[in-house]
Design a protein around this motif. Structure first.
Motif, PDB file in Angstrom:
ATOM      1  N   VAL A 227       0.857  -1.197   0.000  1.00  0.00           N
ATOM      2  CA  VAL A 227       0.000   0.000   0.000  1.00  0.00           C
ATOM      3  C   VAL A 227       0.891   1.245   0.000  1.00  0.00           C
ATOM      4  O   VAL A 227       2.074   1.188   0.380  1.00  0.00           O
ATOM      5  CB  VAL A 227      -0.962   0.033   1.215  1.00  0.00           C
ATOM      6  CG1 VAL A 227      -1.964  -1.081   1.134  1.00  0.00           C
ATOM      7  CG2 VAL A 227      -0.208   0.017   2.512  1.00  0.00           C
TER       8      VAL A 227
ATOM      9  N   ALA B 124      -2.433   4.426   2.732  1.00  0.00           N
ATOM     10  CA  ALA B 124      -3.536   4.522   1.761  1.00  0.00           C
ATOM     11  C   ALA B 124      -4.406   5.737   2.061  1.00  0.00           C
ATOM     12  O   ALA B 124      -5.638   5.668   1.986  1.00  0.00           O
ATOM     13  CB  ALA B 124      -4.368   3.237   1.774  1.00  0.00           C
TER      14      ALA B 124
ATOM     15  N   GLN C 271      -8.122  -5.439   3.392  1.00  0.00           N
ATOM     16  CA  GLN C 271      -8.993  -5.902   2.296  1.00  0.00           C
ATOM     17  C   GLN C 271      -9.457  -4.700   1.457  1.00  0.00           C
ATOM     18  O   GLN C 271      -9.512  -4.769   0.227  1.00  0.00           O
ATOM     19  CB  GLN C 271     -10.207  -6.641   2.865  1.00  0.00           C
ATOM     20  CG  GLN C 271      -9.863  -8.032   3.412  1.00  0.00           C
ATOM     21  CD  GLN C 271     -11.031  -8.677   4.147  1.00  0.00           C
ATOM     22  OE1 GLN C 271     -11.864  -7.960   4.732  1.00  0.00           O
ATOM     23  NE2 GLN C 271     -11.065  -9.998   4.148  1.00  0.00           N
ATOM     24  N   GLU C 272      -9.776  -3.608   2.141  1.00  0.00           N
ATOM     25  CA  GLU C 272     -10.248  -2.406   1.427  1.00  0.00           C
ATOM     26  C   GLU C 272      -9.119  -1.811   0.583  1.00  0.00           C
ATOM     27  O   GLU C 272      -9.301  -1.493  -0.581  1.00  0.00           O
ATOM     28  CB  GLU C 272     -10.755  -1.370   2.422  1.00  0.00           C
ATOM     29  CG  GLU C 272     -12.101  -1.756   3.031  1.00  0.00           C
ATOM     30  CD  GLU C 272     -12.472  -0.883   4.215  1.00  0.00           C
ATOM     31  OE1 GLU C 272     -11.750   0.100   4.486  1.00  0.00           O
ATOM     32  OE2 GLU C 272     -13.453  -1.225   4.896  1.00  0.00           O
ATOM     33  N   TRP C 273      -7.912  -1.736   1.193  1.00  0.00           N
ATOM     34  CA  TRP C 273      -6.786  -1.138   0.475  1.00  0.00           C
ATOM     35  C   TRP C 273      -6.428  -1.962  -0.765  1.00  0.00           C
ATOM     36  O   TRP C 273      -6.042  -1.419  -1.775  1.00  0.00           O
ATOM     37  CB  TRP C 273      -5.539  -1.051   1.377  1.00  0.00           C
ATOM     38  CG  TRP C 273      -5.765  -0.182   2.596  1.00  0.00           C
ATOM     39  CD1 TRP C 273      -6.651   0.824   2.739  1.00  0.00           C
ATOM     40  CD2 TRP C 273      -5.055  -0.296   3.813  1.00  0.00           C
ATOM     41  NE1 TRP C 273      -6.570   1.381   3.997  1.00  0.00           N
ATOM     42  CE2 TRP C 273      -5.586   0.708   4.683  1.00  0.00           C
ATOM     43  CE3 TRP C 273      -4.031  -1.110   4.300  1.00  0.00           C
ATOM     44  CZ2 TRP C 273      -5.124   0.887   6.000  1.00  0.00           C
ATOM     45  CZ3 TRP C 273      -3.579  -0.903   5.582  1.00  0.00           C
ATOM     46  CH2 TRP C 273      -4.126   0.068   6.436  1.00  0.00           C
ATOM     47  N   LEU C 274      -6.549  -3.297  -0.626  1.00  0.00           N
ATOM     48  CA  LEU C 274      -6.167  -4.177  -1.752  1.00  0.00           C
ATOM     49  C   LEU C 274      -7.357  -4.518  -2.648  1.00  0.00           C
ATOM     50  O   LEU C 274      -7.229  -5.341  -3.564  1.00  0.00           O
ATOM     51  CB  LEU C 274      -5.535  -5.463  -1.220  1.00  0.00           C
ATOM     52  CG  LEU C 274      -4.278  -5.290  -0.369  1.00  0.00           C
ATOM     53  CD1 LEU C 274      -3.758  -6.639   0.125  1.00  0.00           C
ATOM     54  CD2 LEU C 274      -3.170  -4.595  -1.138  1.00  0.00           C
ATOM     55  N   ASP C 275      -8.506  -3.949  -2.286  1.00  0.00           N
ATOM     56  CA  ASP C 275      -9.730  -4.192  -3.036  1.00  0.00           C
ATOM     57  C   ASP C 275     -10.081  -5.690  -3.058  1.00  0.00           C
ATOM     58  O   ASP C 275     -10.381  -6.281  -4.104  1.00  0.00           O
ATOM     59  CB  ASP C 275      -9.577  -3.656  -4.473  1.00  0.00           C
ATOM     60  CG  ASP C 275     -10.934  -3.537  -5.158  1.00  0.00           C
ATOM     61  OD1 ASP C 275     -11.949  -3.481  -4.428  1.00  0.00           O
ATOM     62  OD2 ASP C 275     -10.978  -3.549  -6.399  1.00  0.00           O
ATOM     63  N   ARG C 276      -9.960  -6.298  -1.917  1.00  0.00           N
ATOM     64  CA  ARG C 276     -10.285  -7.722  -1.775  1.00  0.00           C
ATOM     65  C   ARG C 276     -11.253  -7.915  -0.606  1.00  0.00           C
ATOM     66  O   ARG C 276     -11.021  -8.737   0.271  1.00  0.00           O
ATOM     67  CB  ARG C 276      -9.007  -8.530  -1.496  1.00  0.00           C
ATOM     68  CG  ARG C 276      -8.050  -8.586  -2.655  1.00  0.00           C
ATOM     69  CD  ARG C 276      -8.589  -9.523  -3.709  1.00  0.00           C
ATOM     70  NE  ARG C 276      -7.674  -9.622  -4.830  1.00  0.00           N
ATOM     71  CZ  ARG C 276      -7.870 -10.421  -5.873  1.00  0.00           C
ATOM     72  NH1 ARG C 276      -8.933 -11.181  -5.916  1.00  0.00           N
ATOM     73  NH2 ARG C 276      -7.014 -10.449  -6.862  1.00  0.00           N
ATOM     74  N   GLN C 277     -12.351  -7.201  -0.608  1.00  0.00           N
ATOM     75  CA  GLN C 277     -13.297  -7.270   0.503  1.00  0.00           C
ATOM     76  C   GLN C 277     -13.800  -8.695   0.704  1.00  0.00           C
ATOM     77  O   GLN C 277     -14.207  -9.344  -0.254  1.00  0.00           O
ATOM     78  CB  GLN C 277     -14.487  -6.322   0.259  1.00  0.00           C
ATOM     79  CG  GLN C 277     -14.189  -4.867   0.542  1.00  0.00           C
ATOM     80  CD  GLN C 277     -13.526  -4.172  -0.666  1.00  0.00           C
ATOM     81  OE1 GLN C 277     -13.112  -4.830  -1.624  1.00  0.00           O
ATOM     82  NE2 GLN C 277     -13.427  -2.853  -0.592  1.00  0.00           N
TER      83      GLN C 277
ATOM     84  N   LYS D 116     -12.172 -11.300   1.432  1.00  0.00           N
ATOM     85  CA  LYS D 116     -11.304 -12.367   0.937  1.00  0.00           C
ATOM     86  C   LYS D 116     -10.017 -12.469   1.774  1.00  0.00           C
ATOM     87  O   LYS D 116      -9.573 -11.476   2.354  1.00  0.00           O
ATOM     88  CB  LYS D 116     -10.903 -12.111  -0.524  1.00  0.00           C
ATOM     89  CG  LYS D 116     -12.087 -11.951  -1.467  1.00  0.00           C
ATOM     90  CD  LYS D 116     -12.886 -13.239  -1.568  1.00  0.00           C
ATOM     91  CE  LYS D 116     -14.106 -13.055  -2.483  1.00  0.00           C
ATOM     92  NZ  LYS D 116     -14.996 -14.224  -2.429  1.00  0.00           N
TER      93      LYS D 116
END
Lengths: 219, 421
Positions: B112, B184, B212-218, B220
């Motif tokens: 990030v 981020a 998850q939000e920063w990596l766009d993997r909500q 997961k």
């Protein structure tokens, strides 16, 4: 070899402990119902002879017949059974079990003979004048009383042969006389008694004296 | 008559009986303590060895083909990378061996933007509340999975904007506990500095949700580290680990109902869809080896104690035979056989051994508790099997002791002891 009327017969009976010859070809015959005293100095072999006659030990060689049974040919188990059924033993040291009372000490001989019969055990003690001492432990009895318990134990199974090893050796004069009276009564009753003693006065109470010297019968 | 003799012997010669009870008591104390610890040590040591970290790694099946990339759950997350569904992780607590799960922690890693450039970040649970139907207070995360982590400061709250800074990264950036950093575009508090001795030392370790939000993997996760209590592997578990379908029904049931690491891994795969669970063998295998060796060592010590107890009892019985030579000689003179005399000694010794064994097992259990508290800080578990085993061992020790002394009884000649030949 059996001669009628003889309870004990030995031929060339020999016992050797290492290089020591304790009994040297002893020939002996004791009639049924006879009261014999085995006498001799210390080391003459009288205790060894009595151990063999009472089936507590086996001879090195020679023959031995007890009431017609060649016990010298029996193995240890056979001698054990013969001893429990046919022999009564009286010891100088009494050898009573310290944690059993007088009655139980007598019943012990019944237990290893066949079955325990308390009334008979009581009667045996009564016969030697100890009816008031049934529940006493050996430690609570005098030496004379302990010896009488020992005699009652020897008699309770009604054996034909009684072997007594210095039966009055640890007793005072009064008790000695009392024990002798019992042995005489048994003799009158027809029992065969062999008594080991080195006391001439005691030997005189027997009807026959057998003298041993260096493992041989002297007379 | 035998009973009368035994009872009279105990009543009128209590010292002798007391010595037998004491010998059996001391033997039982030792045997009970060793056996209790021996039976319990598997669980205790397994729990203790959880400080080594997770012993099972759960990851997406597709990812498992390149395990070296994600063995530590770190590294950048490539686009389209296979992931697991966070919502399914609660299923881990519904497997057959759920009570053996010490804890688990998901991992999602990537990079990030920070005020000084891109930095590695690892999302995980620290001590997250995960209410279960039958355990509403259940919590899990790195606190239970990685107890070896050394943190200067405090553990972040999973629901707050707090992170741990790896010790190497913090040194490079000059961060310290209590500092506020920007990740981020968000202000985050450094709750503590983490020293794990592994890749986390070069990253920021943050609660899973913001990562998850920063990596766009909500919703997961990349992998899950699971810490489970397991029993040492054996041939069956190794076969099943290779291919559970190769087992017949009976072997399969036995394997499935034993807490092997391969069994728990298999059940984890059933619980989380699309997941592959792999034992971390350097942890799992060494746990098994150490526990097995410890159990053997304790069993050896138990056997040595048993032998010493039997020797003690034999020595006591031999002493008793010598002390009672006149009595034994008399019994033999009256017609007793060797077996009958031995039977009397057995009849005296066995109840004494049983009494000593009963008292000794109670005291031994107490001793096991003290040892267990000292070594593991927890009580030893009570195992009913120890009671009949100790009762049996006490009897065996006494019987063996008398048996060893029986040679003296056989050799004892009545003519010798009664007349002195």
């Amino acid at each position: 070899m059996t001669m009628p009327g003889y309870a004990i017969e030995t031929r060339r009976l020999t016992k050797q402990f290492g290089r020591v010859l304790a009994l040297n070809e002893v020939d002996l015959a004791i009639k049924t119902g006879e009261f014999a005293a085995l006498m001799g100095a210390s080391g003459s072999g009288k205790t060894t002879l009595m151990n063999i006659l009472s089936c507590l030990d086996s001879p090195s060689s020679g023959d031995i017949l007890l009431e017609g049974t060649a016990v010298g040919e029996l193995d240890e188990e056979g001698r054990r059974l013969f001893r429990s059924r046919r022999i009564g033993l009286v010891f100088q040291q009494f050898h009573l079990i310290p944690y059993l009372n007088a009655l139980e000490n007598v019943m012990l001989a019944q237990y290893y003979h066949s079955v325990v019969d308390e009334p008979s055990a009581r009667k045996a003690l009564d016969d030697v004048g100890l009816s008031h001492r049934f529940d006493h432990l050996p430690g609570q009895l005098s030496g004379g009383e302990q010896q009488r318990v020992c005699i009652a134990r020897a008699l309770v199974n009604r054996p034909g042969l009684i072997f007594a090893d210095e039966p009055t050796g640890n007793l005072d004069e009064q008790n000695e006389e009392r024990v002798l009276d019992i042995l005489r009564a048994l003799h009158r009753d027809g029992r065969t008694i062999v008594m080991v003693t080195h006391n001439p006065a005691l030997g005189a109470a027997a009807e026959r004296i057998i003298r041993l010297n260096h493992g041989r019968i002297e007379s | 008559m035998m009973l009368r003799m035994v009872l009279d012997s105990w009543r009128r010669a209590p010292g002798r009986c007391g010595m037998m009870v004491l010998t059996a008591f001391l033997a039982a104390v030792l045997l009970t303590a060793l056996l209790t610890i021996s039976v319990d040590i598997g669980d205790k040591m397994a729990r203790e060895m959880k400080s080594y970290g997770a012993n099972i790694l759960v990851e997406p099946a597709e990812q498992a083909v390149l395990p070296e990339l994600f063995a530590n759950g770190q590294g950048a997350l490539p686009a389209g990378e296979a992931v697991l569904d966070e919502a399914e992780l609660i299923n881990i607590m519904s497997i057959f061996w759920r009570n053996n799960i010490i804890g688990f922690a998901p991992i999602l890693s990537g990079e990030v933007e920070s005020a000084t450039g891109r930095i590695p970040v690892i999302g995980t649970w620290f001590n997250k509340s995960l209410p279960l139907a039958d355990e509403p207070d259940f919590r899990t995360g790195q606190l239970s999975v990685s107890p070896f982590w050394q943190i200067t400061g405090v553990l972040p709250d999973d629901e707050q904007p707090e992170v741990l800074a790896g010790v190497e990264l913090a040194r490079q950036k000059g961060w310290k506990p209590g500092d506020t950093i920007t990740l981020a575009g968000r202000d985050i508090t450094v709750a503590g500095i983490l020293n794990s001795g592994a890749g986390e030392d070069y990253a920021v370790v943050a609660p899973l949700k913001p990562v998850q939000e920063w990596l766009d993997r909500q919703g997961k996760v990349q992998a899950v580290h699971v810490s489970a209590l397991t029993v040492p592997e054996n041939e069956l578990s190794r076969r099943a680990g290779d291919d559970p379908d190769s087992l017949d029904a009976e072997s399969y049931d036995l394997w499935y109902c034993t807490a092997f690491v391969s069994t728990i891994s298999h059940q984890l795969e059933e619980a989380v869809s699309g997941a592959v669970a792999r034992p971390v063998w350097q942890i799992a295998a060494s746990e098994g080896v150490i526990i097995t060796k410890l159990q053997w060592l304790l069993l050896l010590a138990t056997f040595a104690a048993l032998l010493a107890a039997a020797m003690g009892m034999a020595s006591l019985a031999s002493g008793s035979v010598m002390e009672r030579a006149g009595e034994i000689g008399l019994m033999k003179a009256l017609g007793a056989g060797n077996t009958e005399v031995e039977l009397l000694f057995h009849a005296e010794a066995l109840p004494a051994a049983l009494a000593g064994g009963a008292l000794g097992s109670a005291a031994g259990w107490g001793l096991a508790q003290i040892i267990s508290w000292r070594l593991f800080g927890a009580p030893a578990g009570f195992n009913w099997i120890v009671i009949p085993v100790i009762a049996l061992l006490s009897l065996v020790v006494a019987a063996l002791g008398v048996h060893l002394a029986s040679g003296r009884i056989s050799r004892l000649s009545p003519a010798e002891v009664l007349h002195g030949r």
